[in-house]
Design a protein around this motif. Sequence first.
Motif, PDB file in Angstrom:
ATOM      1  N   LEU A  72       5.783  11.631   0.040  1.00 16.06           N
ATOM      2  CA  LEU A  72       4.346  11.538   0.426  1.00 16.06           C
ATOM      3  C   LEU A  72       3.515  12.698  -0.135  1.00 16.06           C
ATOM      4  N   ASN A  90       0.637  -1.230   0.024  1.00 11.36           N
ATOM      5  CA  ASN A  90       0.126   0.021   0.141  1.00 11.36           C
ATOM      6  C   ASN A  90       0.887   1.354   0.047  1.00 11.36           C
ATOM      7  N   ARG A 112       1.619   4.361  -3.040  1.00  3.87           N
ATOM      8  CA  ARG A 112       1.647   5.909  -2.854  1.00  3.87           C
ATOM      9  C   ARG A 112       3.049   6.380  -3.420  1.00  3.87           C
TER      10      ARG A 112
END
Length: 896
Positions: free
Chosen positions: A894, A839, A843
Motif C-alpha cells: 500500500l 477497490n 490499489r
Amino acid sequence: MPKNKKDVMELLRKKPDEYWKVDLFEERGFKRQKCPSCGTYFWSINERENCSSPPCGDYEFIGKPPTKKSFDLIKAWRAIEKFFVKNGHTSINRYPIICRWFPGLFFTVASIVDFQRSVGGKPVFEFPVDPLVVPQPCLRFNDIPNIGVSGRHMSSFTMVGQHTKKYWKDRCIELDYELMTKVFGIPEDKIVFTEDIWVGPSAFGSSLEYLVDGLELGTSVFTSFWGTPDNFKPMDEKVIDMGAGLERFTWISQGTPTIYDASYGPVIAKLKKTVDYDKELFTRYSRLSGRIDADKMNPRKAFEGVAGKLGVSVKELETSIGPLQAVYAITDHAKALTFAIADSGLPSNVGGGYNLRVLLRRALNLISKYNLDFTLNDVCEKHAKYLKPVYPSLAENLDEINEILDVEKKKYERSLDRARRVARTIVSKSRKVPKDRMIQLYESQGVTPELLKQVAESEGKDIEIAEDFYSSLTAKHSKDASAEFVEVDAPKTVNLYYSQPEAKEFTAKVLKNFKYQGKNWVILDRTLFYAEKGGQDHDTGWLDGKRVIDVQDIGGVVLHQAEPLPEGKTVKGQIDWDRRIILRNHHSATHIINGACRRVLGNHIWQAGAWKGIDKAHLDITHYENLSQEQIDRIEKLANKVVQENRPVTQNLMPRTEAESKYGFRLYQGGAVPAAELYIVEVKDWDVEACGGTHVSRTGVIKKIVISGTEKIQDGIVRVHFLAGEPALEYLKKMDSLLKETAGLLGVKESKVPESVKKLLSKWKSKRKEFERFLKKTAEEKSNDINPIELDGVKAYVSVVEGVDMLGLREVSKKLGNDDSFVFLVSDRGFVFAAAGKNVIERGINAGKIVREITGSYGGGGGGPPEKGEGMIKDSTSLEQLVDDVKGKLRRALNG
C-alpha cells in the motif's frame, strides 16, 4: 529490396508506363497527373484540381447521379453479369463467406480469395473456368468505426470479381471502361483512374482504381508478383484481379445520401421509418461524410470539421443524425451476420467467431441505446428475403440463423448487468480510456465503447475512447496462426496404404537415418506405416524386427522412429494390424458422427478438430451450447443406423478443382488441404470429406459406435467423446459390469438402480444443506471474533481461524469481505485463504500473489487471481508470525 508497400510503390513508379499505362488512355486522351493534396498519380481526360478521392474531394453524385438510369442491387448485378457474359466470361455462383480452403484466413475478404489455394505451402490461383465473373459477398472488419458514419463503409459487401489469366491490363481496363460508360452510361469526363498497388495474401501487383464523382467504384489489380513487399519474385502466370463494389455501382446510379439507402433497398426503407432525424441536415452532411475515415485520420476531428462546415455544433449534429447512423450500422452488421451464419460461421470468443460476436453485440448495443423498435432477427430476415433472387441460401437457413441469434442475445443480456456496473466504475474515475484498456474491458468484462458512452451520457459526463478500437480489436482475430515447418533432405515417401489398404507387410529400401527431436528416425523409399496427421494416431510395428514406436510426416517425407538401419538395405516392414483396425474404425466413425451431428443439430455444424487414438477418440464440432442427453441419444442412434446399413466407404484421389466443383466446400472439415489433388472419402449418401486417413471399406465393419460423453471445451466448440468397434463393445461390457456391481451394492435389481440412486442423492442433498447451515452459523460466530486493522484506508482482516477447513475459511471470508477490504485467513489445519475487494485490487493488492509468496515461505504452495488466493502450508507451528508477515507485506504494497 523494398521493405513495405510504400517502398514497392516507389520502385514501380520508376516505370509508370509498364505498370499503369494502358492502350485506352492513349486512345481516349487520358493524361497522367499528380494530386497536389495527397500526392497520388491519376489519369483523367480533363485537367483536375485533385484526384477526387475523399478526403481530397467530396461526393458530387449525391442528388445528381451521373448514370443513365437507376439500378437496385439485384438489377445492378444482372446488368453487370449480362455485360461480362456477353464479353466471353462465365458467371459462377458465389463461394462461402467463411473461408475454409486457404490457410490462415477465416473470412473471404475479396473475390480473388475464392481461387487461392495452397500447394506444399505455396499459394496458387485456380479458376474453375477462365475468364469468369462472380458476385462474391465479402467480410472485412477494419472499417467498423466508419460504418454508418462515413456513408460508404461496410463490413459486408459484394465484390464483383472479374478474374482471368487469359488477358492482361489493356483488355481489363477496356472492359471496365465500357462497363461504366456503355452499361451504366457514365460520361467519360467524370472517370478518374488512380495509381496504386494491391497487396493480398502471398501475392500482389500494381492496380488502377476507378472513381466517378469522388466515389471509388472498383479496383483492377494486375497481380504479377508472388510473396510480400519485402520478399517477392515475378509470377509465371499473371492474374487479373478486378474487384468492383456492387453496392457502389448501385449507389452512384441512385445518388442517395448514403450507400446504405441504395444497397439495402426495402430493408433500410422500412427501418428508417422507425427513427426521427433531421433530413435536410443529413443530406448536407452526406455530401461531406466521405472526409471521415478512421484509416486515414482521426475520425473525431474529421467529424468536428464536417460539423463546422455545416454550421452546427458536434453535439447538435450527433443528436440530429445519431439514430439514423445507428440504423445504418445495425443494418450493415445484420447483413454480415446473415451471410456468415448461413455459411456455418458462429459468433464466439475465439478465432474468426470473435469478430462476428463483435458485430452482433455492437448491433445489440445500438438497438438498446436508441431504444429502436425492431430486433436483429427482424433485420436479418428482411435481408434474406430481399437478396433471395441472387443468394437463396440465406432464406433457406433462416431458422438456424434465428436460433443462433436468440442464443447469442441471451448470452449478451446475461453479461449486460455486470458490464454496466463496470462501466459506471470506469466513468466515475476517468474521462479517457486508452485503447489497450478498452480492449481488456471488452474481452474480460464485455464492456463496449457504446455502453461506456451511454453510461457517461446518463450521468452527464463525457468520455474519450480510441476511435480505432474496433479495427484494432478485430485485427487480432482475423487470421489464423501460421505453422512452423522442418525441412528434411530426402525424396517424398510413397504411401502404400492408399493403394493397399488391407496389406500388413511390405518391403522397402532404407534411404537414410535422420536425427530429429533427439531421436533416430528411419526414412524409407515407401511405406505402409500411417504417420500421425489429420487427428489420427500413428501406426506402430516392426522394421526387420526392430520396433517402430512413432511415425511422423514432414513435408511428405515419412519418418519411422526406430533403431538405426543400414542405408541402402532392403528391409521388411510389418504394421501392428490390431492397432490399425482400431484406428481406422475410429477415423471412419468420426465421419459418420459428424454427419449425424449435422443432421440433428443443424447446418452450422463443422468439424473443429478430432483425435482418433487406441483407447479413446473425440470429435470437436462448432456448436453454441453443450448437448442435451436427448440430442446425444439421437446422434448415437443415427450413427449406429449408418453402421447397420453397411454403407460403402470409398477413398479416391481427385484434382482439387474437380472435387470442389462436385462436392462443394464441405470437403474441408479438417481445414485447408495444401495439395493439388485430394483424397476424397465418401460414406455413401452420408458424408464426403477431403481426408488422408485410413478407413474401413464398409460401415458395417465398425460394428458399434458409443458416445461416452460431451463437453463444451471453449465458446462455440463442443467435444464429442466416442468409441467404435471393439473398444465400443468393451466399453458396453464394462458399463454392464458396473451396473451389476452397483445394483449389488444397493441391494436392488438392475432396473431399480436409477430410482435408488435418486433416493441416495436426495438424502445427500438434505445432509449437505444441514452442513451448509452449520457452516454458515460457525462462520458467523468466528467472524465476530475477528477485528479489522486500518492500513492506509484499507480494512484488513488478517487472522488465524481454528478448527475449520478451506470451506470454513471461505464462509468466514464472505462474512467479512467487501469492495474496500482485504481478508487473509489461515486455519490451524494448514489451509490458507485470501480475498481482495475490487477497490483494493485497484490499489495494487493481489490476493493470489500474496498467498503464493506466504505459502511458499512456510513450506507449502498456492496462488490465484488478484481477487482470490488459496493454498496450504506444511508448517503450522508459527501461525502468529505468519499473520505478522502478511500484515507487513500489505503495508509495503500500500505504501509503494
